[in-house]
Structure formats: C-alpha cells, structure tokens
Design a protein around this motif. Structure first.
Motif, short mmCIF file in Angstrom:
data_model
loop_
_atom_site.label_atom_id
_atom_site.label_comp_id
_atom_site.label_asym_id
_atom_site.label_seq_id
_atom_site.Cartn_x
_atom_site.Cartn_y
_atom_site.Cartn_z
N ARG A 179 0.86 -1.17 0.00
CA ARG A 179 0.00 0.00 0.00
C ARG A 179 0.90 1.22 0.00
NH1 ARG A 179 -4.19 2.04 4.71
NH2 ARG A 179 -5.02 3.84 3.57
N THR A 211 1.20 5.41 0.04
CA THR A 211 0.48 6.63 0.40
C THR A 211 1.46 7.80 0.36
OG1 THR A 211 -0.90 5.32 1.91
CG2 THR A 211 -1.01 7.73 2.12
N VAL A 248 -3.57 13.77 2.74
CA VAL A 248 -3.24 12.61 1.89
C VAL A 248 -3.40 13.02 0.44
CG1 VAL A 248 -3.81 10.25 1.29
CG2 VAL A 248 -4.01 11.01 3.68
N ASP A 299 -3.19 7.53 -2.55
CA ASP A 299 -3.25 6.23 -1.90
C ASP A 299 -3.74 5.22 -2.93
OD1 ASP A 299 -3.43 5.10 1.28
OD2 ASP A 299 -4.53 3.93 -0.22
N VAL A 357 -8.66 9.05 -1.43
CA VAL A 357 -8.00 10.08 -0.63
C VAL A 357 -9.00 11.08 -0.08
CG1 VAL A 357 -5.81 9.82 -1.84
CG2 VAL A 357 -7.51 11.44 -2.71
N HIS A 374 -3.27 12.79 8.20
CA HIS A 374 -2.33 11.79 8.72
C HIS A 374 -1.14 12.40 9.48
CE1 HIS A 374 -4.59 8.86 6.64
NE2 HIS A 374 -3.61 7.96 6.45
#
Length: 494
Positions: A111, A113, A121, A124, A129, A135
C-alpha cells in the motif's frame, strides 16, 4: 502385688491401652509393639521412566516449535520492514524525478500513500483520498518529519487489519509511506503448518522410541542386580547405599534365622525331654505296681491300693496326652477353626457347674459375677482357657476358700477375670507360669494331678484370639488372672 501379663494387642480402633505394671509374655501369633507396615506401589518403574522421559521430550518439542514460530514471525517481520525501506527509497526517487503521477504507474503489492507536509493525503493506491483523514498525527509520519524516516505496526482503522508501516521524508517536506499487511506473514506461516505438523508427529514417534530405549537402558543394570550378593554388583553409584543396606539386612536375617533355628531346636529338645520325663513317671509307677501284682501273693487290700494308684497314674497320663494334643493343635497355623459368638458369662457358668463337685470336696465357694459379655471365638478353645484357670484356682486354693469369676465389658472389649484366695505364686515364678511344664511347687502339682500345661494352653488360646493376659498374685493371699478379648461386633451379637 506381683504381676505378669501378655502384652496387649493394638486393635484397629484402639488408640492406647494402659497395661498394668508387670512382665509381658507375648502369645504366639500376637503382634508386638512395632508399627504397622504396608507396601504402596506406583506401578512398574519402566513405565514411570518412559512416561517422564516422553513427557520431557514432548515439552522440548513443543517449546522448540513455539520458539521457531516466534523466530519465523520476527524474521519475516524484519524482512518485510527491510523490503518496505527499499521500496520507499525507490518510490521517493521516482516521485522526486517524475512527480506524483509516477505513483499511478507503479505496480506493487504494498500500500503506497503520499502525504503532504500538512498531513493531507495526496495519493493512496488502495483507498479514496477524499475520504481519508489527516495523517499528520500518525506516529510513523511524525517520526519521518522529525528524523527523515519512521516506522510502526498497528491496526489500521481504514482497512481493519494489522499493518507494518514505513515512511520516508521527501526533500519538499512531503512523506512517502509504504505498508504491508502482516496477514501475509501469517499466510506464510499457515503454509508452513502442514510440514510443521508432519515434523511434530515424527518428533513424537521418535520421542516414543527413544523414551522406550532410554527406560530399558536405565533399567538394564537394575534388572540384572544380584541380590544374593548385593555388594558384588556393578551398577549406578546412587544404588550403592541401598545395596549395602540390603547386604546388612541379609546378614541380619541370616543371623536371626540361625538364632531362631537354634532356639527352635533347643525348644524341641527341651519339649521332647519334658514330655519323655512326664510320660516316664506315670508309666514307671504303673509298670512297678503291675510287676509286683503279676506274681501274685499280694494281699487284697494292697491290690486295691495298687489298682487305685494305677488308675490315678493312667488318668494323669491320659490328661497329659490330651493337653499335649491340644497344644499341638494350637501350634498348627494351618488348623481351621469354627468361629462363633460366645456368651462368656453363660460359658463361665457352665464351667463352674462342671467344677462344683471338685470345689465341694475342699469346701470352696464358686462365684460368678458381671455382664453377659460376648466375643467371637472358638468355643472349644475358649472353654479350655476358662476351665483351666478355674481348675487351677480350685486346685491351688485352701480349704474353705473361694473362686470368683467376674465378666466385665467395655465398648470394645470383654474381660474374664478368675480370682482366688489360695496359696498364691512367688514373684520369681510368676513370669514363668505360662511356660510348658513349668510348676511352681512340683510336689503339690503332682498331688493335685496337674500336667504343667494348663496355663500354656491358656497362653496359646489367647494368641489364637488376639487376646491379652494379665496375672497378679501375692503369696498366701491369692491369684487373679484376667483374659481380655476383643468384643464381638454388635450386629453379630444379635
């Protein structure tokens, strides 16, 4: 007052019995004062060794497999982290060169990101997103912002699985993060489960085999011990004290067997000599009288006297033989007896009625007192025991004396006490009166027709019934002898 007695037996439900002062005379077959013994076994030693050896092997296998699983998990976890670090370095270089569009063309199982410097973000590859929260508070992001890279393992609230994360800070302040689900590690471990089970089963079979071999190997020297010569065995050092003790015990047993053999032989010779002497005396008298009478010429009055003497000696001889037979039966451990419930009061009354004619000759009063105490015993033997005590009390009494038979009961015992006010027994003789052919006054014993075996029969009868005897006497004042039996069970008395 002088006393002597047969030591009391410790009955199962009797905690303590305080014996009167005196000298103990143990009846044959009666247990002494030693502690009871019993043997408790746990089964064959080979099974115990096998069981514990196999158990230890099984525990070792399980611990080893557990440690292997933990090690593999940590190994794959570190491998995954290394792969993520390498992949993050490649992705950061691509983003720096080609921009964010580079990530759209990356084919990866991880994954990926991309997070802006403010925590937004930007990209992703597995989630939308627009729906993802800021985050900036993620631990790996904070660590990467501060030190250039960061990592963490946590359960993702977005994808609801445990994931390992690695984040790397880019020159523009953004952060590229790659993640790998730890479920992939568990998938790998599950693939190893079948081989692990096979290995486990093989280890179990091997443990069983080795445990059997080990147990046989350990027991080999034990199974070949020469217990006839304990000190000549070549075996484990830990067994040396045991073998030495066995050797000492064997020596002690041999010494005791030799002593017992000598004692029995001495007893046999003495008994034979005593029997021969006791038989010889009346036979000599009978032979002498018969020899005088056979030639005739003996006055009629003298013949009558001789005939009376022959009859008395023959009666004495018959009594002696009968007593010897009774003792022999009591000595025979294989002899089978018929046991029954006996009312000692009623039996004593019957015995006194049988002895009344002899008592009347000396004007001796016979008295019976006490309870109807019941015991479980051999009627013939118990009758002989009480009869002999009462008979002696009459024979060794004085004119106008009395004989009292008293029956006393307690919850566990029945006592039969025979008392007289006769001539009594000197202290030096009291402890010997239960011996075979022992007479306190030999001339008086012969005058009253005693065989010297009456009290010996009482002693052996007490041994058969696990009873005790207590004797008390004062010269010139009288004698009392008490038999103490175990009382019959109340259910059996009915």
């Amino acid at each position: 007052m002088q006393t002597a007695g047969i030591a009391p037996e410790q009955f199962p439900d009797e905690r303590e019995y305080k014996q009167k002062p005196g000298t103990d005379i143990h009846a044959p077959g009666e247990p002494g004062n030693g502690r009871g013994s019993g043997r408790h076994t746990k089964g064959p030693l080979s099974n115990e060794i096998f069981k514990y050896t196999f158990l230890v092997s099984l525990i070792i296998v399980l611990i080893s497999m557990g440690m292997t699983v933990v090690y593999l998990f940590r190994f794959f976890e570190n491998e995954t982290l290394d792969n993520l670090q390498e992949e993050a370095s490649i992705l950061s270089a691509g983003v720096e060169t080609n921009g964010i569009s580079y990530l759209n063309h990356v084919d990866s199982t991880s994954r990926i990101t991309l997070i802006d410097a403010d925590g937004t973000v930007l990209f992703d590859n597995e989630a939308d997103v627009d729906t993802m929260e800021n985050h900036s508070d993620r631990s790996e992001i904070e660590e990467a912002v501060q030190s250039g890279s960061g990592q963490s393992i946590r359960r993702s609230t977005t994808l609801t699985r445990e994931t390992i994360y690695f984040a790397k800070k880019l020159p523009d302040g953004s952060v590229i993060r790659v993640a790998q689900n730890l479920s992939s590690v568990w998938m790998l471990l599950r693939r190893l489960l079948q081989p692990a089970i096979i290995i486990f089963m093989v280890a179990i079979m091997l443990s069983l085999f080795l445990s059997m071999k080990v147990s046989k190997k350990i027991l080999g020297p034990l199974n070949h011990l020469d217990l006839d010569e304990p000190e000549n065995n070549q075996t484990y050092e830990e067994l040396s004290p045991l073998l030495e003790r066995i050797s000492r015990q064997q020596m002690l047993i041999r010494e005791r067997e030799h002593s017992e053999s000598v004692r029995r032989e001495t007893f046999r010779r003495d008994f034979t000599a005593n029997v021969s002497h006791e038989l010889k005396t009346p036979l000599t008298s009978i032979s002498g009288f018969a020899e005088i009478m056979k030639d005739g010429g003996v006055p009629e009055e003298t013949v009558k006297d001789f005939s009376k003497s022959i009859y008395e000696e023959a009666s004495r001889l018959i009594s002696l033989v009968n007593d010897i037979i009774k003792l022999s039966r009591l000595d025979d451990e294989k002899m089978e007896y018929e046991w029954e419930i006996i009312d000692t009061y009623a039996l004593s009354g019957e015995i006194l009625n049988r002895l009344k004619p002899e008592a009347d000759k000396k004007d001796i009063r016979l008295i019976l007192d006490g309870d109807h105490g019941k015991i479980k015993g051999v009627r013939q033997v118990v009758t002989e025991m009480i009869f002999n005590l009462c008979d002696n009390a009459i024979k060794y009494n004085k004119a106008g004396g009395k004989v009292l038979v008293r029956i006393a009961t307690t919850p566990n015992h029945v006592s039969v006490c025979v008392e007289d006010n006769g001539i009594g027994i000197p202290a030096k003789d009291l402890k010997h009166v239960f011996e075979r052919f022992y007479r306190v006054d030999k001339s008086h014993s012969k005058a009253v027709g005693g065989t010297g075996l009456g009290l010996s029969i009482v002693k052996h009868g007490a041994g058969l019934h696990h009873a005790t005897i207590q004797a008390n006497s004062r010269p010139g004042k009288g004698t009392s002898i008490t038999l103490r039996f175990r009382r019959a069970d109340p259910q059996e008395e009915k």
